[in-house]
Structure formats: structure tokens, C-alpha cells
Enzyme design. Structure first.
Site, PDB file in Angstrom:
ATOM      1  N   GLY A  48       5.067 -13.336   1.540  1.00  0.00           N
ATOM      2  CA  GLY A  48       4.671 -13.698   2.890  1.00  0.00           C
ATOM      3  C   GLY A  48       5.002 -15.122   3.262  1.00  0.00           C
ATOM      4  N   LYS A  65       9.335 -14.963   3.868  1.00  0.00           N
ATOM      5  CA  LYS A  65       9.622 -13.556   4.137  1.00  0.00           C
ATOM      6  C   LYS A  65      11.099 -13.210   3.995  1.00  0.00           C
ATOM      7  CE  LYS A  65       5.773 -12.709   7.345  1.00  0.00           C
ATOM      8  NZ  LYS A  65       5.225 -11.496   6.734  1.00  0.00           N
ATOM      9  N   ALA A 122       7.582  -9.548   2.675  1.00  0.00           N
ATOM     10  CA  ALA A 122       8.087  -8.205   2.459  1.00  0.00           C
ATOM     11  C   ALA A 122       9.367  -7.956   3.253  1.00  0.00           C
ATOM     12  CB  ALA A 122       7.042  -7.162   2.847  1.00  0.00           C
ATOM     13  N   ASN A 180      -4.042 -12.829   9.723  1.00  0.00           N
ATOM     14  CA  ASN A 180      -2.720 -12.537  10.264  1.00  0.00           C
ATOM     15  C   ASN A 180      -2.599 -11.057  10.586  1.00  0.00           C
ATOM     16  OD1 ASN A 180      -0.496 -10.964   8.595  1.00  0.00           O
ATOM     17  ND2 ASN A 180      -1.835 -11.974   7.085  1.00  0.00           N
ATOM     18  N   ARG A 181      -1.745 -10.762  11.556  1.00  0.00           N
ATOM     19  CA  ARG A 181      -1.380  -9.389  11.858  1.00  0.00           C
ATOM     20  C   ARG A 181       0.129  -9.332  12.130  1.00  0.00           C
ATOM     21  NH1 ARG A 181      -5.063 -10.525  16.282  1.00  0.00           N
ATOM     22  NH2 ARG A 181      -3.934 -11.132  18.201  1.00  0.00           N
ATOM     23  N   PHE A 182       0.900  -9.866  11.181  1.00  0.00           N
ATOM     24  CA  PHE A 182       2.341  -9.982  11.349  1.00  0.00           C
ATOM     25  C   PHE A 182       3.023  -8.629  11.540  1.00  0.00           C
ATOM     26  CE2 PHE A 182       1.873 -14.130   9.049  1.00  0.00           C
ATOM     27  CZ  PHE A 182       2.345 -14.916  10.077  1.00  0.00           C
ATOM     28  N   PHE A 207       4.886  -6.857   9.008  1.00  0.00           N
ATOM     29  CA  PHE A 207       6.167  -6.775   8.284  1.00  0.00           C
ATOM     30  C   PHE A 207       7.339  -7.310   9.117  1.00  0.00           C
ATOM     31  CE2 PHE A 207       5.082  -3.068   5.156  1.00  0.00           C
ATOM     32  CZ  PHE A 207       4.406  -3.960   4.339  1.00  0.00           C
ATOM     33  N   SER A 252      -0.761  -3.569   3.200  1.00  0.00           N
ATOM     34  CA  SER A 252      -0.879  -4.401   4.397  1.00  0.00           C
ATOM     35  C   SER A 252      -1.720  -3.666   5.440  1.00  0.00           C
ATOM     36  CB  SER A 252       0.500  -4.705   4.987  1.00  0.00           C
ATOM     37  OG  SER A 252       0.363  -5.308   6.260  1.00  0.00           O
ATOM     38  N   ASN A 309      -1.666  -4.296   8.552  1.00  0.00           N
ATOM     39  CA  ASN A 309      -1.076  -4.560   9.870  1.00  0.00           C
ATOM     40  C   ASN A 309       0.024  -3.592  10.278  1.00  0.00           C
ATOM     41  OD1 ASN A 309      -2.714  -6.905  10.154  1.00  0.00           O
ATOM     42  ND2 ASN A 309      -1.347  -7.946   8.745  1.00  0.00           N
ATOM     43  N   THR A 310       0.287  -2.589   9.465  1.00  0.00           N
ATOM     44  CA  THR A 310       1.201  -1.505   9.817  1.00  0.00           C
ATOM     45  C   THR A 310       0.395  -0.220   9.848  1.00  0.00           C
ATOM     46  OG1 THR A 310       3.117  -2.607   8.835  1.00  0.00           O
ATOM     47  CG2 THR A 310       3.267  -0.227   9.140  1.00  0.00           C
ATOM     48  N   LYS A 323       1.018  -3.408  -5.041  1.00  0.00           N
ATOM     49  CA  LYS A 323       0.015  -4.279  -4.434  1.00  0.00           C
ATOM     50  C   LYS A 323      -0.982  -3.441  -3.660  1.00  0.00           C
ATOM     51  CE  LYS A 323      -0.438  -8.709  -2.068  1.00  0.00           C
ATOM     52  NZ  LYS A 323       0.314  -9.860  -1.526  1.00  0.00           N
ATOM     53  N   THR A 362      -5.436  -8.741  -4.866  1.00  0.00           N
ATOM     54  CA  THR A 362      -5.268  -7.739  -3.826  1.00  0.00           C
ATOM     55  C   THR A 362      -4.558  -8.355  -2.631  1.00  0.00           C
ATOM     56  OG1 THR A 362      -7.335  -8.307  -2.681  1.00  0.00           O
ATOM     57  CG2 THR A 362      -7.465  -6.650  -4.422  1.00  0.00           C
ATOM     58  N   ASN A 363      -4.306  -7.497  -1.635  1.00  0.00           N
ATOM     59  CA  ASN A 363      -3.819  -7.944  -0.342  1.00  0.00           C
ATOM     60  C   ASN A 363      -4.990  -8.485   0.482  1.00  0.00           C
ATOM     61  OD1 ASN A 363      -2.103  -8.191   2.014  1.00  0.00           O
ATOM     62  ND2 ASN A 363      -0.888  -6.478   1.252  1.00  0.00           N
ATOM     63  N   THR A 364      -4.779  -8.683   1.776  1.00  0.00           N
ATOM     64  CA  THR A 364      -5.823  -9.209   2.657  1.00  0.00           C
ATOM     65  C   THR A 364      -6.875  -8.144   2.966  1.00  0.00           C
ATOM     66  OG1 THR A 364      -4.479  -8.615   4.580  1.00  0.00           O
ATOM     67  CG2 THR A 364      -4.248 -10.854   3.716  1.00  0.00           C
ATOM     68  N   THR A 396      -2.426 -18.806   1.058  1.00  0.00           N
ATOM     69  CA  THR A 396      -3.172 -19.408   2.162  1.00  0.00           C
ATOM     70  C   THR A 396      -3.604 -20.839   1.866  1.00  0.00           C
ATOM     71  OG1 THR A 396      -3.952 -17.229   2.866  1.00  0.00           O
ATOM     72  CG2 THR A 396      -5.194 -19.126   3.653  1.00  0.00           C
TER      73      THR A 396
END
Length: 356
Positions: free
Chosen positions: A62, A65, A85, A110-112, A114, A172, A174-175, A210, A238-240, A311
Site C-alpha cells: 500500500g 502501490k 496491490a 482509507n477506502r482506496f 485497489f 481489503s 474497500n472492494t 492476507k 491482518t489487513n485493516t 501507517t
């Protein structure tokens, strides 16, 4: 932290965080950031899935990227670096703004989604880079893909020859519907497809998975069983998180994944549960809220063979990696520990509970 780095961080915090991050990467590529090189000692050297690391502290996916500053990041004090990613096709991600600072908690949301330039742009950069430490790639899937499981295998096929390891990212938040791939049946099929592509490479790479922190004890146990059955090299935990427990910063109401110190305890409990479920037989990478050598020791004690951070760099600067590694070495020496591997999993009982 130097005065110059402190002033730079203060200036960057006065602008939009995503723009600030892009400027930081640009400065890194331009040689404006002092780089100490990999930090190592006999106490810090680490073996992870067949890879030799100068120290167990890695950069999480992240931060870079698109693999634009691989060589520079590999000389920032880390023992290994993960980029991405990456998805098969370029992807814009979610609309901006999509990155928020939480100053009270020194965290971020964040809500990127990918966002990346696609594997065709990323592979040549990885191929041209001459990093000082092992480099891995986080595998992603396009949001509009009709077969997301196939996307992970496709990215591996194209990038496998130019990286040292890969990580399947099904965690993630956010997807849309991506985390559904963490279910045992879907996960098994996805991993088997990736492993088939991996076996077809001239030299197969270690494949990690992950996972999210927002899982039940039973779900973690199921993932551990699938990971063992499908010959994964390890799990990244872990992830977020989607949780907002205890937050007070105004941005707490934003949607997306929360990272930083509020994630530390939960991610470490998931890590310890994985260590317990696998009997310590599967290498684990602990990530979530790491910002000090003390945090690294806690993750290692819970079962991690290596750790990652991201972070904390936004709040403490890139020099934090080397500072943590040096402090970790000093602490291990003070404890009379010959190598960090000696304490992997020795405190996991402190983090185990009936559920999360």
C-alpha cells in the site's frame, strides 16, 4: 528523527493526505531522504519461507502501490518490502477523498479500492529494480472482473519471475464482496488456482495469504486449515478493520479500513489464534498498529516470524523503520536473546481468548 524530517512531516500534514503521500514518494525517488541501508545483526537475521531477511521488520503493501521507489525503500532500514496491490488492468479506485488522518489515535482510514496502474506498468519497474532486501507483490483483483479468483493467478503469472514472494489479498474492505473470498470453499479454490499458476513458473515463489481482522474464532480456524491444506507459505495477519470502537477523531465516521494503533490488539489476537491453530508450523507475518520495537516483540511473541508496518510512517517518518530495528536489536541483546526467532510464539497464550 532529524529536525529536517520533523519539519517535513509537519508540512505534509497541512495538505490532503493522499497528495502528501505522493509528494513523499516523489521526494524519496529524488534522493531527498537519507537512507541507512538494511539494518541487521546476528540477533535480527530472519528466515521466512526460505527467504533470508536482514531483520524481521517489513514494509506493508500500500505504501508503494506501483513499485515506483522499490530500491529506495529497500534501503530504508527494512528487512523486506511488499509493494502493490496490483491488479491485471489499471484501476482508478474509489473517488477522492479516500484517505483520512485520525490525529488523536495517530491512525488512518482509507477506502482506496485497489487503485493502481496495472500489472503491465508494475512488472518492468520490478524487473529493473536492484533492491537490497527481498521484495514481494500484493496480488489484487479488478473491481469489475467477472472472475476475481482468476485475477490473482494472472497477476502472479506475470509478476512471479520478478519478485521474491507474493501475497493473495482477499481482505481489503474497500472492494465490494472481496472479503467473501475468505470463506473456506471459495478460498480453497482461489488458492489452488494461484498455486497452479505458481507451479508453472520457472521458480515458484512463496505464496502468502492476507486476512482481515474482522473474523470469528471459527473463521480464523477455517482459514488456518485451508492454508495448511493448500501449502501456503504463510499468512499475513491482518489487513485493516471496519471497527470504530473507541475512536474520537472526527474522521472516525468515514467508511473504509482503519489502520494504526487502534488495530493493534485485535490484529495481534488474530495472529495468536492462527499460531495456535497451526501449532506454530506455518510462518506468520504480523501487521496492524506496529510503531515501536515493543510492538514488534509483542507480535513475535504472539506467533509472528516477521512483522510489517505502514501507517506509523505517516506520523513518525520513514526513519522509523531503522529506529525500530536498532531498538529491537538493543532490546534483544539486553534480554540475552541470540536471535529473534527464539521468541516466536512464546507469549501467544497472553493473546488467546474464547473469541474476538
Amino acid at each position: 528523527m532529524s529536525l529536517a524530517e520533523r519539519l517535513g512531516l509537519l508540512a505534509l500534514r497541512r495538505i490532503d493526505p493522499e497528495t502528501a503521500h505522493a509528494l513523499a514518494l516523489r521526494g524519496l525517488r529524488a534522493g531527498l531522504v537519507p537512507l541507512p541501508g538494511p539494518v541487521t545483526s546476528s540477533r535480527l537475521t530472519t528466515k521466512l519461507a526460505g527467504m533470508s531477511l536482514p531483520n524481521p521488520l517489513g514494509l506493508a503493501a500500500g505504501f508503494d502501490k506501483n513499485a515506483e521507489a522499490v530500491e529506495q525503500l529497500s534501503r530504508a532500514g527494512f528487512g523486506f518490502v511488499e509493494v502493490g496491490a496490483a491488479t491485471p488492468r489499471p484501476q482508478q479506485g474509489n473517488p477522492r477523498p479516500r484517505l483520512y488522518r485520525l490525529p488523536v489515535e495517530r491512525a488512518a482510514i482509507n477506502r482506496f479500492g485497489f487503485n493502481n496502474q496495472g500489472i503491465a506498468a508494475i512488472v518492468p519497474r520490478l524487473d529493473a529494480a536492484r533492491p537490497a532486501v527481498p521484495v514481494g507483490l500484493n496480488l489484487g483483483a479488478n473491481k469489475d472482473s467477472p472472475d476475481r479468483a482468476a485475477d490473482f493467478a494472472e497477476v502472479l503469472r506475470r509478476a512471479g519471475p520478478v519478485v521474491d514472494f507474493v501475497t493473495i489479498n482477499v481482505s481489503s474492505p474497500n472492494t465490494e464482496k472481496l472479503r467473501q473470498l475468505q470463506g473456506a470453499d471459495a478460498l480453497r479454490g482461489l488458492i489452488e488456482g494461484v498455486q497452479e499458476a505458481n507451479e508453472a513458473l520457472p521458480v515458484p515463489r512463496p505464496v502468502f495469504l492476507k486476512i482481515a481482522p474482522d473474523l470469528s474464532t471459527e473463521e480464523v480456524a477455517g482459514i488456518a486449515a485451508v492454508a495448511m491444506d493448500t501449502r501456503l507459505a504463510g499468512i499475513v495477519a491482518t489487513n485493516t478493520t471496519l471497527s470504530r470502537d473507541g475512536l474520537t477523531s472526527p474522521a472516525r465516521r468515514e467508511t473504509g479500513g482503519l489502520s494504526g494503533p487502534p488495530l493493534f490488539a485485535r490484529s495481534t489476537r488474530v495472529l495468536a489464534r492462527l499460531s495456535h491453530e497451526t501449532g506454530g508450523a506455518l510462518p506468520l507475518i504480523g501487521v496492524g498498529g506496529v510503531r515501536s520495537a515493543e510492538d514488534v516483540l509483542a507480535k513475535v511473541g504472539a506467533g509472528a516470524s516477521a512483522v510489517q508496518l505502514y501507517t506509523a510512517l505517516a506520523w513518525e517518518g520513514l526513519s522509523l523503520a531503522a529506529r525500530i530495528a536498532w531498538d529491537l536489536d538493543s532490546r534483544l541483546a539486553g534480554l540475552g536473546i541470540g536471535n529473534v526467532s527464539e521468541i516466536v510464539g512464546t507469549r501467544r497464550g497472553d493473546w488467546l481468548g474464547p473469541d474476538f
